[in-house]
Design an enzyme around this catalytic site. Structure first.
Site, PDB file in Angstrom:
ATOM      1  CE1 TYR A 158      24.394  -7.532 -53.026  1.00 45.79           C
ATOM      2  CE2 TYR A 158      23.160  -7.049 -54.603  1.00 45.79           C
ATOM      3  CZ  TYR A 158      23.257  -6.938 -53.433  1.00 45.79           C
ATOM      4  OH  TYR A 158      22.639  -6.328 -52.612  1.00 45.79           O
ATOM      5  CD1 TRP A 196      19.141  -8.962 -51.518  1.00 45.07           C
ATOM      6  CD2 TRP A 196      17.908  -9.566 -50.054  1.00 45.07           C
ATOM      7  NE1 TRP A 196      19.336  -7.930 -50.647  1.00 45.07           N
ATOM      8  CE2 TRP A 196      18.243  -8.186 -49.764  1.00 45.07           C
ATOM      9  CE3 TRP A 196      17.022 -10.015 -49.084  1.00 45.07           C
ATOM     10  CZ2 TRP A 196      17.975  -7.595 -48.392  1.00 45.07           C
ATOM     11  CZ3 TRP A 196      16.683  -9.396 -47.982  1.00 45.07           C
ATOM     12  CH2 TRP A 196      17.077  -8.106 -47.821  1.00 45.07           C
TER      13      TRP A 196
HETATM   14  N1  LIG Z   1      16.930   0.999 -60.033  1.00 42.75           N
HETATM   15  C1  LIG Z   1      17.194   0.531 -58.903  1.00 42.75           C
HETATM   16  N2  LIG Z   1      17.700  -0.675 -58.840  1.00 42.75           N
HETATM   17  C2  LIG Z   1      18.085  -1.635 -57.780  1.00 42.75           C
HETATM   18  C3  LIG Z   1      17.807  -0.807 -56.451  1.00 42.75           C
HETATM   19  C4  LIG Z   1      17.000   0.506 -56.429  1.00 42.75           C
HETATM   20  O1  LIG Z   1      16.818   0.856 -55.632  1.00 42.75           O
HETATM   21  N3  LIG Z   1      16.735   1.190 -57.900  1.00 42.75           N
HETATM   22  N4  LIG Z   1      18.144  -1.693 -55.366  1.00 42.75           N
HETATM   23  C5  LIG Z   1      19.252  -2.214 -55.357  1.00 42.75           C
HETATM   24  C6  LIG Z   1      19.191  -3.254 -54.141  1.00 42.75           C
HETATM   25  S1  LIG Z   1      19.042  -2.415 -52.685  1.00 42.75           S
HETATM   26  C7  LIG Z   1      19.276  -4.495 -54.299  1.00 42.75           C
HETATM   27  S2  LIG Z   1      19.576  -5.407 -52.737  1.00 42.75           S
HETATM   28  C8  LIG Z   1      19.416  -5.293 -55.518  1.00 42.75           C
HETATM   29  C9  LIG Z   1      18.570  -6.684 -55.375  1.00 42.75           C
HETATM   30  O2  LIG Z   1      18.976  -7.455 -56.486  1.00 42.75           O
HETATM   31  P1  LIG Z   1      18.851  -9.040 -56.508  1.00 42.75           P
HETATM   32  O3  LIG Z   1      19.400  -9.558 -54.847  1.00 42.75           O
HETATM   33  O4  LIG Z   1      19.691  -9.512 -57.544  1.00 42.75           O
HETATM   34  O5  LIG Z   1      17.601  -9.337 -56.673  1.00 42.75           O
HETATM   35  P2  LIG Z   1      16.302 -10.520 -56.510  1.00 42.75           P
HETATM   36  O6  LIG Z   1      15.385 -10.421 -57.088  1.00 42.75           O
HETATM   37  O7  LIG Z   1      16.293 -10.814 -54.813  1.00 42.75           O
HETATM   38  O8  LIG Z   1      17.369 -11.830 -57.184  1.00 42.75           O
HETATM   39  C10 LIG Z   1      17.556 -12.804 -56.393  1.00 42.75           C
HETATM   40  C11 LIG Z   1      17.595 -14.238 -57.354  1.00 42.75           C
HETATM   41  O9  LIG Z   1      17.913 -15.356 -56.788  1.00 42.75           O
HETATM   42  C12 LIG Z   1      17.144 -16.265 -57.166  1.00 42.75           C
HETATM   43  N5  LIG Z   1      17.002 -17.324 -56.181  1.00 42.75           N
HETATM   44  C13 LIG Z   1      16.309 -17.344 -55.174  1.00 42.75           C
HETATM   45  N6  LIG Z   1      16.609 -18.434 -54.364  1.00 42.75           N
HETATM   46  C14 LIG Z   1      17.526 -19.104 -55.013  1.00 42.75           C
HETATM   47  C15 LIG Z   1      18.467 -20.037 -54.701  1.00 42.75           C
HETATM   48  O10 LIG Z   1      18.316 -20.740 -53.639  1.00 42.75           O
HETATM   49  N7  LIG Z   1      19.553 -20.403 -55.509  1.00 42.75           N
HETATM   50  C16 LIG Z   1      19.560 -19.740 -56.746  1.00 42.75           C
HETATM   51  N8  LIG Z   1      20.659 -20.139 -57.341  1.00 42.75           N
HETATM   52  N9  LIG Z   1      18.828 -18.764 -57.117  1.00 42.75           N
HETATM   53  C17 LIG Z   1      17.812 -18.395 -56.229  1.00 42.75           C
HETATM   54  C18 LIG Z   1      15.854 -15.669 -57.307  1.00 42.75           C
HETATM   55  O11 LIG Z   1      15.121 -16.445 -58.222  1.00 42.75           O
HETATM   56  C19 LIG Z   1      16.275 -14.310 -58.149  1.00 42.75           C
HETATM   57  O12 LIG Z   1      16.314 -14.275 -59.343  1.00 42.75           O
HETATM   58  O13 LIG Z   1      18.587  -4.567 -56.220  1.00 42.75           O
HETATM   59  C20 LIG Z   1      19.326  -3.318 -56.703  1.00 42.75           C
HETATM   60  N10 LIG Z   1      18.683  -2.638 -57.679  1.00 42.75           N
HETATM   61  N1  LIG Z   2       9.175  -5.252 -49.744  1.00 45.07           N
HETATM   62  C1  LIG Z   2      10.027  -4.909 -50.033  1.00 45.07           C
HETATM   63  N2  LIG Z   2      10.862  -4.523 -49.058  1.00 45.07           N
HETATM   64  C2  LIG Z   2      12.037  -4.418 -49.394  1.00 45.07           C
HETATM   65  C3  LIG Z   2      12.799  -4.853 -50.326  1.00 45.07           C
HETATM   66  C4  LIG Z   2      11.990  -5.089 -51.720  1.00 45.07           C
HETATM   67  O1  LIG Z   2      12.387  -5.701 -52.661  1.00 45.07           O
HETATM   68  N3  LIG Z   2      10.606  -5.280 -51.309  1.00 45.07           N
HETATM   69  N4  LIG Z   2      14.299  -4.558 -50.616  1.00 45.07           N
HETATM   70  C5  LIG Z   2      15.107  -4.514 -49.429  1.00 45.07           C
HETATM   71  C6  LIG Z   2      16.163  -4.107 -49.491  1.00 45.07           C
HETATM   72  S1  LIG Z   2      17.513  -5.086 -50.282  1.00 45.07           S
HETATM   73  C7  LIG Z   2      16.680  -3.029 -49.278  1.00 45.07           C
HETATM   74  S2  LIG Z   2      18.482  -2.508 -49.629  1.00 45.07           S
HETATM   75  C8  LIG Z   2      15.880  -1.864 -48.838  1.00 45.07           C
HETATM   76  C9  LIG Z   2      15.797  -0.413 -49.429  1.00 45.07           C
HETATM   77  O2  LIG Z   2      15.411   0.375 -48.430  1.00 45.07           O
HETATM   78  P1  LIG Z   2      15.675   2.057 -48.658  1.00 45.07           P
HETATM   79  O3  LIG Z   2      16.719   2.281 -49.572  1.00 45.07           O
HETATM   80  O4  LIG Z   2      15.289   2.823 -47.794  1.00 45.07           O
HETATM   81  O5  LIG Z   2      14.490   1.991 -50.031  1.00 45.07           O
HETATM   82  P2  LIG Z   2      14.208   2.794 -51.436  1.00 45.07           P
HETATM   83  O6  LIG Z   2      12.688   2.274 -51.457  1.00 45.07           O
HETATM   84  O7  LIG Z   2      15.169   2.460 -52.370  1.00 45.07           O
HETATM   85  O8  LIG Z   2      14.032   4.398 -50.991  1.00 45.07           O
HETATM   86  C10 LIG Z   2      13.607   4.775 -49.982  1.00 45.07           C
HETATM   87  C11 LIG Z   2      12.925   6.015 -50.573  1.00 45.07           C
HETATM   88  O9  LIG Z   2      13.841   7.003 -50.841  1.00 45.07           O
HETATM   89  C12 LIG Z   2      13.311   8.006 -51.462  1.00 45.07           C
HETATM   90  N5  LIG Z   2      14.419   8.736 -52.134  1.00 45.07           N
HETATM   91  C13 LIG Z   2      14.954   8.376 -53.280  1.00 45.07           C
HETATM   92  N6  LIG Z   2      15.881   9.252 -53.860  1.00 45.07           N
HETATM   93  C14 LIG Z   2      15.839  10.213 -52.826  1.00 45.07           C
HETATM   94  C15 LIG Z   2      16.680  11.581 -52.789  1.00 45.07           C
HETATM   95  O10 LIG Z   2      17.473  11.736 -53.515  1.00 45.07           O
HETATM   96  N7  LIG Z   2      16.220  12.022 -51.546  1.00 45.07           N
HETATM   97  C16 LIG Z   2      15.557  12.071 -50.673  1.00 45.07           C
HETATM   98  N8  LIG Z   2      15.123  12.632 -49.616  1.00 45.07           N
HETATM   99  N9  LIG Z   2      14.449  10.774 -50.913  1.00 45.07           N
HETATM  100  C17 LIG Z   2      14.720   9.718 -51.759  1.00 45.07           C
HETATM  101  C18 LIG Z   2      12.253   7.314 -52.376  1.00 45.07           C
HETATM  102  O11 LIG Z   2      11.200   7.995 -52.419  1.00 45.07           O
HETATM  103  C19 LIG Z   2      12.215   6.038 -51.734  1.00 45.07           C
HETATM  104  O12 LIG Z   2      10.859   5.637 -51.688  1.00 45.07           O
HETATM  105  O13 LIG Z   2      14.503  -2.437 -48.813  1.00 45.07           O
HETATM  106  C20 LIG Z   2      14.413  -3.469 -48.184  1.00 45.07           C
HETATM  107  N10 LIG Z   2      12.822  -4.058 -48.222  1.00 45.07           N
HETATM  108 MO   LIG Z   3      19.373  -3.758 -51.066  1.00 42.74          MO
END
Ligand SMILES: Nc1nc2c(c(=O)[nH]1)N[C@H]1C(S)=C(S)[C@@H](COP(=O)(O)OP(=O)(O)OC[C@H]3O[C@@H](n4cnc5c(=O)[nH]c(N)nc54)[C@H](O)[C@@H]3O)O[C@H]1N2
Ligand SMILES: Nc1nc2c(c(=O)[nH]1)N[C@H]1C(S)=C(S)[C@@H](COP(=O)(O)OP(=O)(O)OC[C@H]3O[C@@H](n4cnc5c(=O)[nH]c(N)nc54)[C@H](O)[C@@H]3O)O[C@H]1N2
Ligand SMILES: [Mo]
Length: 768
Positions: free
Chosen positions: A111, A113
């Site tokens: 898993y 991005w």
């Molecule tokens: N506590 C907490 N944890 C969370 C979240 C949260 O809200 N709270 N959000 C979650 C969510 S929504 C998401 S989507 C995940 C994201 O989690 P990830 O998608 O695992 O996070 P990234 O940092 O985007 O990791 C991508 C990795 O791919 C590598 N990479 C980039 N390009 C390439 C390539 O071409 N090839 C290879 N092999 N590697 C490459 C980058 O160097 C990086 O280390 O995190 C989750 N974790």
């Molecule tokens: N710049 C930037 N943009 C991103 C990403 C990134 O890594 N960087 N990641 C992307 C990815 S993979 C994803 S999935 C999306 C995630 O998009 P979201 O899931 O919408 O983003 P989060 O920042 O996890 O959460 C949004 C807000 O929810 C609020 N929140 C948390 N828990 C609760 C709760 O119990 N109740 C309420 N009412 N609010 C709560 C927090 O204040 C938080 O700021 O963002 C995407 N956009």
């Molecule tokens: Mo995500």
């Protein structure tokens, strides 16, 4: 003087205009046509050419010495080896594991991005390769909106198509009176869209709403979850209490006769069940506004007033994806659907509900007009999978059983783990547990650009070319544009393009032809572009040939449905457009889910208090920890770039803390603090701000995990919230991550804070 060139590049956060000088990317600016280009671009040069790059294939010392347990993974040093040696080792290990355990012994859920680009997509390449040798155990779902993916098909329909069908923002601007945002709609998150975004439209579209007189309410622990331009009313509720708040709103609608019985009767099933739950006929507890006040901390009068306002005009209910990334995260979504159904505005322009506005740049703003070309991943003969967030659970309990979607399933035994394009040691919850879990396989292989914490947990690390070091084309999964991605610079060190790595491995395993079909990466790019071109032609778009495209500018196509209203067809004619649910209607009560007989998800939406609170941890750990997405980077990507570094506090990730909470603990702005609970601890830099609700602290995700194994609980020196989050999932229905539900305490860090080492390469050793 060295030659200076400017070329396009595409990232998940937008199109960049890169300046290249002396074989290095020296700067990346936004594309001039983008009205709100992302500053994340500014991280690229520093990270691309940074100290953390993996430059040569490397093997963990104890593993290479044949004593894999001598030093734990993640704490060992590495030995750099030649590509020949690394690929020979992998080929031999794949052969051994397949012979001893079958392909079910290989876990390659992988898993993450990774980076933008249609062809060089890390997971697709790995999966295609493994499928040519008999397959692998995959993972299902994502960390973003997994509870939505698992719940929505039962109650409304498939979630992914529903976000594509989201009501467009210009429609909301024209027709809505009120947008009620659970979890806000953080502009910082709309910098990003999976695969890329050519123009950032969200800020402009939101501004147009305000100009048209639409009001916004922000129900979120963080004031800045609503863009300033919205001038939203801030109504912070206790994190994890949204379902209770919605029940209080619903109760008010019901009691005051503000609901729409005709809509409920015609378009939904099971309202009687939630009605009995609301009134207390079912369990003796009326879920009225006073009850909701006790659960949420929002005054009952305010809840009643909001319910009346919602019924008085056209109201859009929005639930941020973050709200379902919590304990019992299925419930607030199901309750939002119920609330919208009670208002009777589902399918009307500007009314109804949406889960996912603000989750990326494009939802409600634009869609792709046809499916872009892609490389086939082939067919995976192994049917086994795990829900994505059960990684630690699987590694620690091989053969163990778990519930998922009503089934009782068994964990496979992962002997070999291969990760490409993700960073579980950033993204997964309870990293100390994941560290233990990662000791269990025989072999871990990681393809990485940088020495992330995940790479450090590998036995074999393959250095891969970054997006800017290979030719490709960008086209976001929900974007309307095609972006040329010419190679900007040569790969750093000995890094290679992943396709070429697998081609060499396939040759070693006697399946070269199956994997490559006789084509080079360039040959595939031509083919995928031609496929895209022919699909475009069917839709009336005339795209240039590959060479002209690659030398040209971004090609933007039309939005296929700019006036889209979610579920308008269903509302207009439910016999002709039934929903793909068992009843064909919106299921406020689901016989299917009720039939699963789960302790943590009933047949209708219901209130469950957050687990750590229910377990009595509120006293020891009085602060709710939120860990949303960082403004300054994409997850953990480019954390060592200039823009991300510029926002660190005392060299660590900033933690937002309310002035009252800071004062009570003697914490001053800019101080190094320690966040801790029973699971772990980390250092962070204090940002004292009333932007965050009292009783809550906010620590962004993505600071590279920097464990100090000599310190208690392997204290993280940098500020990764996942050392504190629990590894319990939303519920046994969907087994989704619940990262936003955690409790912590914070104290001032006394003494000299240890330096952060996360952005340095690991220790290298001579061959054993
Ligand atoms: N506590 C907490 N944890 C969370 C979240 C949260 O809200 N709270 N959000 C979650 C969510 S929504 C998401 S989507 C995940 C994201 O989690 P990830 O998608 O695992 O996070 P990234 O940092 O985007 O990791 C991508 C990795 O791919 C590598 N990479 C980039 N390009 C390439 C390539 O071409 N090839 C290879 N092999 N590697 C490459 C980058 O160097 C990086 O280390 O995190 C989750 N974790
Ligand atoms: N710049 C930037 N943009 C991103 C990403 C990134 O890594 N960087 N990641 C992307 C990815 S993979 C994803 S999935 C999306 C995630 O998009 P979201 O899931 O919408 O983003 P989060 O920042 O996890 O959460 C949004 C807000 O929810 C609020 N929140 C948390 N828990 C609760 C709760 O119990 N109740 C309420 N009412 N609010 C709560 C927090 O204040 C938080 O700021 O963002 C995407 N956009
Ligand atoms: Mo995500």
């Amino acid at each position: 003087m060295s030659e200076r060139q400017t070329k396009l590049t595409a990232s998940h956060w937008g199109v960049g205009l890169a300046t290249i000088e002396g074989g290095r990317v020296v700067s990346v600016a936004g594309h001039p046509a983008d009205p709100a280009a992302s500053e994340i671009n500014a991280n690229i040069p520093g990270s691309l050419h940074g100290r953390a790059r993996v430059r040569r294939p490397a093997v963990r010392k104890s593993w290479l010495a044949g004593r894999p347990g001598a030093v734990p993974r993640g704490q060992d040093s590495f030995v750099e080896v030649s590509w020949e040696r690394a690929l020979d080792l992998i080929a031999a290990e794949l052969t051994r594991v397949r012979a001893a355990h079958g392909n079910r012994g290989i876990f390659a859920g992988s898993y993450g991005w990774s980076s933008a680009g249609r062809f060089h997509h890390a997971q697709s390449q790995l999966k295609r390769f493994l499928n040519t040798i008999g397959g692998f155990v995959r993972s299902e779902g994502n960390y973003s909106y997994n509870a939505a993916l698992g719940l929505m098909p039962h109650i409304v329909g498939p979630y992914r198509s529903h976000v594509a069908q989201a009501t467009r923002w210009p429609v909301i601007a024209k027709h809505a009176d009120l947008v009620v945002m659970f979890g806000g709609m953080a502009l910082r998150n709309t910098q990003v869209s999976d695969g890329g975004v050519s123009r950032h439209r969200m800020a402009g579209n939101l501004a147009a709403c305000v100009e048209n007189g639409v009001s916004f309410v922000n129900i979120s622990p963080l004031r800045s979850d609503a863009a300033e331009v919205l001038r939203a009313e801030w109504m912070p509720a206790r994190p994890g209490s949204d379902t209770a708040l919605m029940l209080g709103l619903a109760h008010t609608l019901l009691r005051e006769g503000l609901h729409d019985p005709a809509f409920l009767a015609r378009y939904t099933v099971g309202f009687d069940r939630i009605e009995a739950y609301l009134t207390g006929a079912a369990d003796g507890v009326a879920k009225d506004a006073d009850w909701a006040e006790a659960q949420t901390g929002v005054a009952a009068e305010r809840i009643r007033a909001l319910a009346r306002r919602m019924a008085a005009g056209r109201t859009m209910i929005s639930v941020a994806a973050g709200v379902q990334r919590t304990d019992y995260g299925e419930q607030p979504m199901w309750m939002a659907v119920t609330l919208a159904a009670m208002l009777g505005q589902i399918g009307l322009p500007g009314g109804g509900y949406t889960v996912g506005y603000g989750v990326n740049a494009n939802i409600g703003n634009i869609e792709r007009p046809f499916r872009w070309g892609t490389i086939s991943q082939g067919v995976n003969p192994v049917t086994d999978f795990i829900p994505v967030a059960m990684i630690s659970e699987m590694l620690l309990n091989p053969g163990g059983s778990y519930r998922y979607q009503g089934e009782t399933r068994t964990f496979p035994e992962a002997r070999l783990v291969w990760w490409a394009g993700g960073n579980p040691f950033h993204h997964h919850q309870d990293l100390n547990r994941l560290h233990r879990a990662f000791q269990t396989p025989d072999t871990v292989i990681v393809n990485e650009v940088n020495w992330t914490a995940t790479a450090r947990h590998a036995d074999i690390v393959l250095p891969v070319a970054a997006a800017q070091e290979r030719t490709d084309f960008g086209a976001g999964k929900s974007d309307n544009a095609l972006v040329p991605m010419p190679r900007l610079v040569a790969p750093v060190g000995e890094a290679r393009v992943e396709y070429d790595i697998y081609a060499d491995l396939a040759a070693r395993l006697g399946v070269a032809e199956d994997f490559t079909e006789g084509k080079t990466a360039d040959g595939w790019l031509h083919e995928i572009w031609e496929l895209t071109r022919s699909r475009g032609r069917e839709k009336g778009f005339d795209l240039p040939d590959w060479e002209s495209f690659l030398a040209g500018d971004v090609i933007a196509l039309d939005d296929p449905s700019p006036d889209q209203v979610f579920l308008a067809g269903y509302r207009a004619d439910l016999e002709a457009h039934p929903l793909p649910t068992p009843s064909g209607r919106i299921e406020i009560f689901s016989e299917t889910i009720a039939g699963f007989d789960l302790p943590d998800c009933k047949g209708h939406p219901a209130w469950f208090p957050p687990r750590d609170l229910a377990a009595g941890q509120g006293a020891a750990y009085p602060l709710a920890l939120l860990s949303g997405q960082p403004k300054t980077r994409l997850h953990s990507q480019l954390d060592n770039g200039a823009y991300s570094l510029s926002h660190k506090v005392a060299g660590r990730e900033p933690v937002l803390i309310h002035p009252e909470d800071a004062q009570a603990r003697g914490i001053a702005e800019g101080a190094v603090v320690e966040l801790y609970n029973a699971r772990g601890r980390c250092l962070a830099g204090a940002r004292v701000t009333d932007e965050v609700h009292p009783g809550c602290v906010f620590l962004w995700t993505g600071a590279w995990w920097d464990p100090d194994f000599a310190a208690p609980q392997a204290r993280d020196r940098h500020g990764n919230p996942n050392v504190l989050t629990h590894d319990l999932r939303t519920s046994s229905l969907t087994q989704s991550p619940a990262a936003h539900s955690a409790r912590v305490e914070v104290r001032r860090f006394e003494g000299t804070p240890p330096p952060v080492e996360a952005h340095d390469p690991p220790a290298f050793d001579a061959a054993p």
